[in-house]
Structures are given as C-alpha cells and as structure tokens.
Scaffold this active site. Sequence first.
Site, PDB file in Angstrom:
ATOM      1  N   GLY A  13      45.157   0.011  29.431  1.00 64.25           N
ATOM      2  CA  GLY A  13      45.510   0.601  28.152  1.00 64.25           C
ATOM      3  C   GLY A  13      44.659   1.784  27.746  1.00 64.25           C
ATOM      4  N   SER A  14      44.149   2.560  28.720  1.00 65.98           N
ATOM      5  CA  SER A  14      43.355   3.732  28.309  1.00 65.98           C
ATOM      6  C   SER A  14      44.251   4.770  27.628  1.00 65.98           C
ATOM      7  CB  SER A  14      42.598   4.334  29.495  1.00 65.98           C
ATOM      8  OG  SER A  14      43.471   4.962  30.397  1.00 65.98           O
ATOM      9  N   MET A  88      54.565  -1.996  33.507  1.00 70.23           N
ATOM     10  CA  MET A  88      54.962  -2.122  34.907  1.00 70.23           C
ATOM     11  C   MET A  88      56.343  -2.742  35.124  1.00 70.23           C
ATOM     12  SD  MET A  88      52.606  -0.471  36.193  1.00 70.23           S
ATOM     13  CE  MET A  88      52.942  -0.600  37.951  1.00 70.23           C
ATOM     14  N   HIS A 107      53.482   9.537  33.719  1.00 65.24           N
ATOM     15  CA  HIS A 107      53.421   9.221  35.154  1.00 65.24           C
ATOM     16  C   HIS A 107      52.407  10.150  35.820  1.00 65.24           C
ATOM     17  CE1 HIS A 107      54.996   7.711  38.950  1.00 65.24           C
ATOM     18  NE2 HIS A 107      54.864   8.949  39.415  1.00 65.24           N
ATOM     19  N   ASP A 143      61.341   6.795  36.557  1.00 65.43           N
ATOM     20  CA  ASP A 143      60.599   8.055  36.744  1.00 65.43           C
ATOM     21  C   ASP A 143      61.553   9.251  36.864  1.00 65.43           C
ATOM     22  OD1 ASP A 143      58.249   6.566  36.728  1.00 65.43           O
ATOM     23  OD2 ASP A 143      58.200   6.367  38.905  1.00 65.43           O
ATOM     24  N   GLN A 169      43.562  11.195  34.714  1.00 66.25           N
ATOM     25  CA  GLN A 169      43.544  10.451  33.446  1.00 66.25           C
ATOM     26  C   GLN A 169      42.997  11.279  32.280  1.00 66.25           C
ATOM     27  OE1 GLN A 169      42.595   6.118  33.496  1.00 66.25           O
ATOM     28  NE2 GLN A 169      44.806   6.263  33.267  1.00 66.25           N
TER      29      GLN A 169
HETATM   30  C1  GRF Z   1      48.630   5.747  33.801  1.00 63.41           C
HETATM   31  O1  GRF Z   1      48.090   6.439  34.889  1.00 63.41           O
HETATM   32  C2  GRF Z   1      50.064   6.135  33.591  1.00 63.41           C
HETATM   33  O2  GRF Z   1      50.343   7.428  33.971  1.00 63.41           O
HETATM   34  C3  GRF Z   1      50.788   5.158  34.470  1.00 63.41           C
HETATM   35  O3  GRF Z   1      50.082   3.954  34.332  1.00 63.41           O
HETATM   36  C4  GRF Z   1      48.721   4.249  34.082  1.00 63.41           C
HETATM   37  C5  GRF Z   1      48.269   3.427  32.912  1.00 63.41           C
HETATM   38  O4  GRF Z   1      46.894   3.530  32.731  1.00 63.41           O
HETATM   39  N1  GRF Z   1      52.179   5.045  34.074  1.00 63.41           N
HETATM   40  P1  GRF Z   1      46.184   2.944  31.436  1.00 63.41           P
HETATM   41  O5  GRF Z   1      46.516   1.439  31.382  1.00 63.41           O
HETATM   42  O6  GRF Z   1      46.717   3.671  30.254  1.00 63.41           O
HETATM   43  O7  GRF Z   1      44.734   3.170  31.656  1.00 63.41           O
END
Ligand code: GRF
Length: 203
Positions: A13-14, A88, A107, A143, A169
């Site tokens: 969840g970053s 997911m 993505h 996607d 990120q």
């Molecule tokens: C991100 O890289 C996003 O692009 C992909 O899943 C990842 C989620 O990362 N769809 P986080 O959980 O937000 O850190």
Amino acid sequence: MDVRVAVLASGTGSNLQALLDDPTVGPAIALVVSDRPKAVALERARAREVNAVALTPAGYESREAFDRGLLDVLEEAGIDVVMLAGYMLILGPVVVRAFPDRMLNIHPSLLPAFPGAHPVRDALAWGARVTGVTVHLVDEEVDHGPIVLQEAVAIEPGDDEDSLYRRIQEIEHRIYPRAARLLGEGRLKVEGRRVHVLGEEGR
Ligand code: GRF
C-alpha cells in the site's frame, strides 16, 4: 475535491499512502478494500481512520457473487471514484461497468509493453533501455484501458529488479495522486482511447 474515493489494494500500500498523504486526495478517501485481511494497506487506512474492509473471494460462492458483494460495499459507501493500487484480483464486468471512466489503475511499465504481474522483471529480462509508469482508466481487459498519464524511467546497466523498482515507485507516488486529482476535479475528457487533460495545451 468533491468526490468519494475508494482505494483497492492487496499489498504494502505505498501508493495508497501517497494518496492518503496528498492534501487534496487524502481527505476524499472514504474507503479502502483489500482481498487480503492482513494487507499492510488496511493498517495504513486504519491509521488515518479511514474505513478499511477485507473482502475475500473465499467468503463467496462464486466470483460473480464476490464481485456483486464488492459492488454493494462500494455503493453503500457512496463511492464515485475507484483507484486500484496494487489490487491483485481481476475485477469482473459488473464492478468495472459501474464506474465508467471513474476507475484508475497504476502499472509499473509503459503500457502496452510489459502487462501482467511482473512488469519490472520482464522489462529487465527483455533488455529494454526504457520502462516507466502508466496510469490508465480501467476497462474490462487487464492493463488495457485508455492512458491518463505516463512517465519514462531509463534502465541503467547496473540495475537489478530492486534498484529499478525503487525509481519506478518514486514516480508512482508522484503521479498517482496527480491522476486522482485530475479525475476528481473532472479534468479528464475521454474520447475513445485518447484521454485529454483539460487545461493542458495540446492534450
Ligand atoms: C505498484 O507498483 C503498482 O504499480 C502495481 O502494484 C504495485 C503496488 O505497490 N499495480 P504498493 O502496494 O502501492 O506499494
């Protein structure tokens, strides 16, 4: 921003955190949903006193029933905009159709290159010199929907998956809140596959 936003996340969840931390988007987030009860994303939501709900397909008799259950939760919370942030599960049409041009995904590649679950690894394995980040509207194919924002990242000779993903990120955390603001402020105009950002020349 006068909309109610739900964020769907399965993992760390970053990106959710970047959305919560944005002074415009954060206060609009009314709900966080995860398919994994132990997802860190749910803790991040609770830490901000945002309603956090775990909803797993295992609790339903079919994927269709799960999708309807998820839609019920979103509708009961009066959600206008849905943001997928590392969610997911592939959403069924009943959910996607309920938010036409009001659902975003992020993505970590320059779509349509490297769709799927391992885009950073795949870009490295392909020997690509450039990859990046795509924010797109969600349609019924994975996607695939119209592109809202993209930003490129150069792949350096010494990169491994971790070093490259770190740079990706950083961009994600900057452009996903921006995309949310554009959608929430009604500044995206969709014409087929083209998304125009109102107020920006030439888009
Ligand atoms: C991100 O890289 C996003 O692009 C992909 O899943 C990842 C989620 O990362 N769809 P986080 O959980 O937000 O850190």
